[in-house]
Design an enzyme around this catalytic site. Structure first.
Site, PDB file in Angstrom:
ATOM      1  CG  PHE A   1      -1.929   1.182   1.083  1.00 62.94           C
ATOM      2  CD1 PHE A   1      -3.089   1.040   0.323  1.00 62.94           C
ATOM      3  CD2 PHE A   1      -1.672   2.418   1.660  1.00 62.94           C
ATOM      4  CE1 PHE A   1      -3.973   2.098   0.155  1.00 62.94           C
ATOM      5  CE2 PHE A   1      -2.551   3.482   1.492  1.00 62.94           C
ATOM      6  CZ  PHE A   1      -3.702   3.316   0.747  1.00 62.94           C
TER       7      PHE A   1
ATOM      8  CG  ASP B   1       5.620   3.598   1.777  1.00 64.82           C
ATOM      9  OD1 ASP B   1       5.635   4.209   2.860  1.00 64.82           O
ATOM     10  OD2 ASP B   1       4.604   3.483   1.073  1.00 64.82           O
TER      11      ASP B   1
ATOM     12  CE  LYS C   1      -0.283   5.436   7.502  1.00 58.50           C
ATOM     13  NZ  LYS C   1      -1.689   5.643   7.733  1.00 58.50           N
TER      14      LYS C   1
END
Ligand SMILES: Cc1ncc(COP(=O)(O)O)c(C=O)c1O
Length: 404
Positions: free
Chosen positions: A146, A231, A260
């Site tokens: 993702f 990532d 995040k």
């Protein structure tokens, strides 16, 4: 135009949800409205308390309404909120310096989210490929990855359910099974610019790269002259008990993306690159809000707090309490098959497709859990979770599964 307006009189969750239904492009969420948060807990408008074991999807790293975040917001908002990327600002430079001082990278680009950080990394990789690999542009990504929801990052994500309505998709993405070195070796060709992976596939249900896999990918990339891009939007900034997730594997990517937890609740993303991969020149990329003083001041305060207050030690200690407590349910509690993950990014695998039910019943028990799929519950609480809160979460989780 809609006839429902947001009424100041709206009080109950049901009232607010009526407004949502009239005004929002639809989204699926449980029928309660969260009004405030403090530390590891949030309260809905009915005053019900929940232990938050997902922390805004691994974002609220220092807990809800952290005084550290509040102070940085208050001080910086009184000084300068926004100035754009036309001008220098001090918080941006201070954050850049802090990140460089505590990582193996040389250069940074700031943006506002994980998808934007990855989008920038993909552009960097393409430009690098043009210069250094004879025009190579393709990125090898992993199945069940993702990376975000923009056109390029959702293509890198590769999940058909996320892409089918949005074709044609950008070219240059090749997907291979995760943790499979042979597949990677077979996938490389003259168009390949690099390999783009998460060290732990968080959204897919916390699937962890094996120690040997990430090392072998790194060595393979070095050997073949490919970019190694990680990532770390979900795994970075302390979530795994190390400042950067890759430290757990003893590797160093050429490029790393963050978002995040970096902002502890405010939107900020970043791409960090070693000099040879930092190929953006003026005009190549940009963002009006990216690196704005307010978000950078908060991120600086969050990272400084993590470094100076043994937050990483807490993640390791409390992560172990949580993992061991959950593992003790394997074989003793119904449904629980296995537990996986690192630090405070954990998943519980269930024997049956009951994860959404467990998350729903968790709300009744006063704990926020996240079902990443039919059989998987993810926990990614604040990095400041206490051992007592971890025990409480296990207890509430256990009561939720007992009710299924
Ligand atoms: C590993 C990873 N990359 C990228 C993203 C996308 O981040 P954002 O939702 O901030 O665009 C996420 C979000 O869950 C993620 O977990």
């Amino acid at each position: 135009m809609t006839t429902t307006s947001v009424r100041p009189g709206a009080r109950s969750s049901a009232d607010w949800i009526t407004i949502e239904q009239a005004t929002f492009m639809p989204n699926r969420r449980p029928p309660m409205v969260i009004e405030r948060g403090q530390g590891s807990r949030v309260w809905d408008v009915e005053g019900r308390e929940y232990l938050d074991m997902i922390a805004g999807i691994a974002v609220v790293s220092l807990g809800h309404s952290s005084p550290v975040v509040q102070r940085a917001l208050a001080e910086q908002s009184a000084r300068l909120i926004h100035i754009s990327n036309l001008w220098y600002s001090i918080p941006q430079l201070e954050l850049a310096q802090l990140l460089m001082d505590h990582s193996p990278f040389d250069k940074v680009f700031f943006c506002n989210s994980g998808a934007e950080a990855n989008e920038a990394a993909l552009k960097l990789a393409r430009k690098w490929g043009k210069r250094n690999r004879d025009g190579a542009y393709a990125l090898i990504t992993a199945e069940h990855a993702f990376h975000g929801r923009t056109l390029a990052t959702v293509t890198a994500t590769g999940k058909e359910a996320y892409t089918r309505s949005f074709t044609p998709l950008p070219e240059g993405f090749v997907q291979i099974p995760f943790n499979d070195m042979d597949a990677l070796e077979r996938a490389v060709d003259a168009t390949t610019a690099g390999v783009f992976l998460e060290p732990i596939q968080g959204e897919a249900g916390v699937h962890v790269a094996t120690q040997s896999y990430l090392r072998d990918v790194q060595d393979f990339c070095r050997d073949k002259g490919l970019l190694f891009v990680l990532d770390e939007v979900q795994t970075g900034v302390g979530r795994l008990g190390t400042l950067w997730g890759f430290e757990r594997w003893g590797v160093e990517p050429d490029i790393m993306t963050l978002a995040k937890g970096l902002g502890g609740g405010v939107p900020i993303g970043a791409v960090l690159a070693k000099d040879p991969a930092a190929v953006f020149e003026p005009g190549d990329h940009g963002s009006t809000f990216g690196g704005n003083p307010l978000m950078c001041a908060v991120a600086h305060a969050v990272v400084t707090y993590i470094l100076e207050n043994d937050v990483l030690g807490n993640v390791n200690r409390v992560g172990a309490v949580l993992k061991q407590g959950l593992e003790a349910l394997v074989g003793t509690a119904p449904l629980v098959e296995s537990v996986r993950g690192e630090g405070l990014l954990l998943a519980i695998e269930l024997r049956e497709e009951k994860a959404p039910d467990v998350a729903r019943l968790g709300i009744e028990e006063g704990v926020l859990l996240n079902a990443t799929g039919p059989t998987t519950i993810r926990m990614a609480p604040p990095l400041t979770l206490s051992a007592a809160e971890a025990e409480e979460a296990i207890d509430k989780f256990q009561r939720a599964i007992a009710k299924v």
